[in-house]
Scaffold this active site. Structure first.
Site, PDB file in Angstrom:
ATOM      1  N   GLY A 186      66.572  27.090  85.255  1.00 39.95           N
ATOM      2  CA  GLY A 186      66.711  25.814  84.550  1.00 39.95           C
ATOM      3  C   GLY A 186      67.424  25.959  83.220  1.00 39.95           C
ATOM      4  N   SER A 187      68.447  25.140  82.938  1.00 45.68           N
ATOM      5  CA  SER A 187      69.257  25.395  81.758  1.00 45.68           C
ATOM      6  C   SER A 187      70.324  24.325  81.571  1.00 45.68           C
ATOM      7  CB  SER A 187      69.940  26.755  81.916  1.00 45.68           C
ATOM      8  OG  SER A 187      70.575  26.819  83.184  1.00 45.68           O
ATOM      9  N   SER A 188      71.245  24.596  80.617  1.00 46.05           N
ATOM     10  CA  SER A 188      72.418  23.752  80.411  1.00 46.05           C
ATOM     11  C   SER A 188      73.640  24.643  80.236  1.00 46.05           C
ATOM     12  CB  SER A 188      72.265  22.874  79.163  1.00 46.05           C
ATOM     13  OG  SER A 188      71.254  21.919  79.328  1.00 46.05           O
TER      14      SER A 188
END
Length: 232
Positions: free
Chosen positions: A191-193
């Site tokens: 999960g991240s950007s």
């Protein structure tokens, strides 16, 4: 035949999971408990292993057939969470545009080069771990920035940002490495950007909108015209 291509950047995790599940299956079959007990052990283990494989999947991707070097390819799978214009972006020391992509735990998490170019910077910055959907995430979270110099000397940046669950950024690149658009260069785990940072806002033609789903290595996020006088 069903097959999942796995990224080498996650070999420690998916390799460990495979070993644990294989050992558990072997022990279960050796003990040979009643069928109900056997299924209650093997089915959850199988689901868990498939979930690990799904996260570390690395599907083959191809650039659009009509792709040209002025088209910036998405560096990640996910949803466009924001498109921002900066009068002076700190990583460019000049005006810029940032296209930010949110990756959920269900998305492919490998990162891909947005264009051809030479790596001029690979900088890891420690930080906090706010939720990737938070407004504070891109300002305060741990991140890794890579800057590429295109053949026309324009600088393009890609920033991997850790999130609440994402605690490990993988970016094994070196200064002077040659990037090829669409090729995998790293990943963010769980999960991240990811941000695409572009110079010359007055020349950039954004091709996506907030809320749009994109695919790393395939979707064109924007155009940044090549400077013909210095390209090549």
């Amino acid at each position: 035949m069903f097959a999942i291509e796995l990224t080498g950047h996650g070999i420690r995790e998916w390799g460990t999971a495979t070993g644990i599940v294989a050992a558990a299956v072997g022990i279960t079959l050796f003990i040979d408990p009643p069928l109900v007990v056997k299924l209650s052990i093997l089915i959850p283990l199988g689901i868990l292993l498939l979930a690990v494989y799904a996260f570390f999947r690395s599907p083959s991707r191809s650039l659009p057939k009509d792709w040209t070097e002025d088209q910036m390819i998405s560096p990640a799978d996910g949803v466009i969470s924001s498109i921002e214009s900066h009068e002076r972006h700190p990583d460019l020391d000049a005006p810029g545009i940032v296209i930010r992509i949110f990756l959920s735990v269900l998305d492919v998490h490998v990162n891909r080069w947005p264009c051809h170019g030479e790596v001029t910077l690979n900088r890891h910055v420690p930080g906090k771990h706010h939720d990737a959907r938070s407004d504070r995430c891109h300002m305060e979270n741990e991140h890794n920035l890579v800057m590429l110099r295109r053949s026309d000397q324009k600088m393009v940046g890609v920033r991997q940002i850790a999130g609440l669950i994402a605690r490990r950024i993988v970016c094994p690149v070196s200064i002077a490495d040659q990037a090829e658009a669409g090729q995998i260069y790293g990943m963010i785990k769980f999960g991240s950007s990811t941000e695409l940072i572009l110079p010359d806002p007055e020349l950039v033609g954004v091709q996506v909108e907030v809320g749009q789903r994109v695919r790393g290595g395939e979707t064109v996020l924007a155009t940044l015209p090549m400077n013909e006088k210095t390209a090549g």
